[in-house]
Design a protein around this motif. Sequence first.
Motif, PDB file in Angstrom:
ATOM      1  N   ALA A   1       0.852  -1.174   0.000  1.00 49.15           N
ATOM      2  CA  ALA A   1       0.000   0.000   0.000  1.00 49.15           C
ATOM      3  C   ALA A   1       0.893   1.230   0.000  1.00 49.15           C
ATOM      4  O   ALA A   1       1.973   1.244   0.603  1.00 49.15           O
ATOM      5  N   ASP A   2       0.437   2.282  -0.666  1.00 49.37           N
ATOM      6  CA  ASP A   2       1.241   3.505  -0.740  1.00 49.37           C
ATOM      7  C   ASP A   2       1.569   4.049   0.646  1.00 49.37           C
ATOM      8  O   ASP A   2       2.643   4.608   0.862  1.00 49.37           O
ATOM      9  N   SER A   3       0.655   3.875   1.579  1.00 50.32           N
ATOM     10  CA  SER A   3       0.831   4.455   2.908  1.00 50.32           C
ATOM     11  C   SER A   3       1.956   3.801   3.712  1.00 50.32           C
ATOM     12  O   SER A   3       2.397   4.372   4.713  1.00 50.32           O
ATOM     13  N   VAL A   4       2.408   2.624   3.291  1.00 45.51           N
ATOM     14  CA  VAL A   4       3.445   1.931   4.061  1.00 45.51           C
ATOM     15  C   VAL A   4       4.739   1.750   3.272  1.00 45.51           C
ATOM     16  O   VAL A   4       5.729   1.255   3.828  1.00 45.51           O
ATOM     17  N   LYS A   5       4.746   2.143   2.019  1.00 43.89           N
ATOM     18  CA  LYS A   5       5.953   1.983   1.207  1.00 43.89           C
ATOM     19  C   LYS A   5       7.132   2.706   1.832  1.00 43.89           C
ATOM     20  O   LYS A   5       7.011   3.840   2.287  1.00 43.89           O
ATOM     21  N   GLY A   6       8.266   2.023   1.885  1.00 43.96           N
ATOM     22  CA  GLY A   6       9.461   2.603   2.471  1.00 43.96           C
ATOM     23  C   GLY A   6       9.564   2.423   3.967  1.00 43.96           C
ATOM     24  O   GLY A   6      10.626   2.677   4.555  1.00 43.96           O
ATOM     25  N   ARG A   7       8.473   1.987   4.613  1.00 46.06           N
ATOM     26  CA  ARG A   7       8.491   1.796   6.066  1.00 46.06           C
ATOM     27  C   ARG A   7       8.293   0.330   6.450  1.00 46.06           C
ATOM     28  O   ARG A   7       8.861  -0.120   7.440  1.00 46.06           O
ATOM     29  N   PHE A   8       7.488  -0.391   5.687  1.00 50.38           N
ATOM     30  CA  PHE A   8       7.181  -1.793   5.990  1.00 50.38           C
ATOM     31  C   PHE A   8       7.868  -2.689   4.966  1.00 50.38           C
ATOM     32  O   PHE A   8       8.002  -2.336   3.794  1.00 50.38           O
ATOM     33  N   THR A   9       8.253  -3.881   5.424  1.00 48.13           N
ATOM     34  CA  THR A   9       8.846  -4.882   4.540  1.00 48.13           C
ATOM     35  C   THR A   9       8.211  -6.240   4.807  1.00 48.13           C
ATOM     36  O   THR A   9       8.198  -6.703   5.948  1.00 48.13           O
ATOM     37  N   ILE A  10       7.684  -6.848   3.743  1.00 47.76           N
ATOM     38  CA  ILE A  10       7.098  -8.177   3.855  1.00 47.76           C
ATOM     39  C   ILE A  10       8.097  -9.211   3.362  1.00 47.76           C
ATOM     40  O   ILE A  10       8.836  -8.965   2.403  1.00 47.76           O
ATOM     41  N   SER A  11       8.128 -10.347   4.019  1.00 45.12           N
ATOM     42  CA  SER A  11       8.994 -11.445   3.592  1.00 45.12           C
ATOM     43  C   SER A  11       8.317 -12.767   3.945  1.00 45.12           C
ATOM     44  O   SER A  11       7.336 -12.777   4.703  1.00 45.12           O
ATOM     45  N   ARG A  12       8.810 -13.859   3.390  1.00 40.65           N
ATOM     46  CA  ARG A  12       8.200 -15.155   3.690  1.00 40.65           C
ATOM     47  C   ARG A  12       9.240 -16.259   3.668  1.00 40.65           C
ATOM     48  O   ARG A  12      10.261 -16.149   2.986  1.00 40.65           O
TER      49      ARG A  12
END
Length: 120
Positions: free
Chosen positions: A60-71
């Motif tokens: 989401a644009d609101s979290v880009k650069g702050r959140f990172t998803i991984s699996r």
Amino acid sequence: QVQLVESGGGSVQAGGSLRLSCAGSGSIFTSNVMGWYRQAPGKQRELVAVISRGGSTNYADSVKGRFTISRDNAKNTVYLQMNSLKPEDTAVYYCKAVGVYTTTYVGDVWGQGTQVTVSS
């Protein structure tokens, strides 16, 4: 039966960090896409981030650069590293596995949610 169990939520001050985990359990399953969604009080559930089995991501644009998803595919686990948290990130965060297969097609599976509260 497939279950998703989230952990890692909690309370933090603005600017802080949290790491959410979502572990699959029960029957052995595969899911091409796993992701995180959130729902704030009085608002609709919204997509936060998704990741494919191959590692492609969308945020989401609101979290880009702050959140990172991984699996971790071997563990059927997905993570969400949340940095520079803001009060507007406060919500219940849900994990989702899309198009789950065990020995048959199960469909989408949701976790029970974990609360994230960010204070100013």
